[in-house]
Design a protein around this motif. Structure first.
Motif, PDB file in Angstrom:
ATOM      1  N   UNK A   1     -55.546  27.689 -17.813  1.00  0.00           N
ATOM      2  CA  UNK A   1     -54.042  28.266 -17.396  1.00  0.00           C
ATOM      3  C   UNK A   1     -54.144  29.710 -16.737  1.00  0.00           C
ATOM      4  N   UNK A   2     -54.925  30.662 -17.281  1.00  0.00           N
ATOM      5  CA  UNK A   2     -55.367  31.650 -16.945  1.00  0.00           C
ATOM      6  C   UNK A   2     -55.935  31.810 -15.455  1.00  0.00           C
ATOM      7  N   UNK A   3     -57.110  31.005 -15.455  1.00  0.00           N
ATOM      8  CA  UNK A   3     -57.654  30.933 -14.231  1.00  0.00           C
ATOM      9  C   UNK A   3     -56.676  30.416 -12.963  1.00  0.00           C
ATOM     10  N   UNK A   4     -55.783  29.341 -13.222  1.00  0.00           N
ATOM     11  CA  UNK A   4     -54.992  28.806 -12.150  1.00  0.00           C
ATOM     12  C   UNK A   4     -54.156  29.927 -11.756  1.00  0.00           C
ATOM     13  N   UNK A   5     -53.499  30.667 -12.831  1.00  0.00           N
ATOM     14  CA  UNK A   5     -52.575  31.636 -12.555  1.00  0.00           C
ATOM     15  C   UNK A   5     -53.082  32.560 -11.753  1.00  0.00           C
ATOM     16  N   UNK A   6     -54.347  33.158 -11.945  1.00  0.00           N
ATOM     17  CA  UNK A   6     -55.069  34.210 -11.297  1.00  0.00           C
ATOM     18  C   UNK A   6     -55.398  33.542  -9.723  1.00  0.00           C
ATOM     19  N   UNK A   7     -55.883  32.629  -9.873  1.00  0.00           N
ATOM     20  CA  UNK A   7     -55.940  32.011  -8.487  1.00  0.00           C
ATOM     21  C   UNK A   7     -54.872  31.811  -7.640  1.00  0.00           C
ATOM     22  N   UNK A   8     -53.934  31.156  -8.267  1.00  0.00           N
ATOM     23  CA  UNK A   8     -52.278  31.074  -7.374  1.00  0.00           C
ATOM     24  C   UNK A   8     -51.892  32.399  -6.877  1.00  0.00           C
ATOM     25  N   UNK A   9     -52.138  33.584  -7.803  1.00  0.00           N
ATOM     26  CA  UNK A   9     -51.513  34.880  -7.517  1.00  0.00           C
ATOM     27  C   UNK A   9     -52.360  35.522  -6.254  1.00  0.00           C
ATOM     28  N   UNK A  10     -53.490  35.335  -6.383  1.00  0.00           N
ATOM     29  CA  UNK A  10     -54.425  35.751  -5.172  1.00  0.00           C
ATOM     30  C   UNK A  10     -54.298  35.175  -3.994  1.00  0.00           C
ATOM     31  N   UNK A  11     -54.031  33.743  -4.065  1.00  0.00           N
ATOM     32  CA  UNK A  11     -53.958  32.945  -2.537  1.00  0.00           C
ATOM     33  C   UNK A  11     -52.566  33.666  -2.244  1.00  0.00           C
TER      34      UNK A  11
END
Length: 96
Positions: free
Chosen positions: A73-83
């Motif tokens: 979940x944390x990885x998905x949130x960080x990736x989404x925020x970065x994109x």
């Protein structure tokens, strides 16, 4: 006096983690929706890009709804925020 909640049990700790992740996910989703407003042109089928991007974002969030692993979940949130930040930066650079 105010009540102080301490995560004394595993369930309470899970609630706080999931509550935080939920807030972060909702914040990211809202940011994506705000960002898609900048896409006014249409794709090759005549569908506005902002509509298409919103549909895709919704589909991605729905597919990830049942995820329970905090690291994923944390990885998905960080990736989404970065994109989202990269897209916003490209729009800001293009406007100059």
């Amino acid at each position: 006096p105010p009540t102080i909640i301490t995560p004394s049990s595993i369930n309470t700790a899970k609630f706080f983690r999931s509550s935080t992740s939920r807030k972060e996910a909702l914040s990211l989703y809202r940011e994506i929706l705000r960002t898609t407003k900048a896409f006014h042109w249409c794709d090759e089928r005549g569908m506005p890009w902002n509509t298409r991007l919103r549909q895709e974002a919704r589909k991605e969030f729905e597919a990830s709804r049942e995820e329970t692993d905090p690291l994923i979940i944390a990885r998905m949130l960080v990736t989404g925020r970065d994109c989202v930040q990269q897209i916003q930066q490209k729009f800001n650079d293009a406007e100059r």
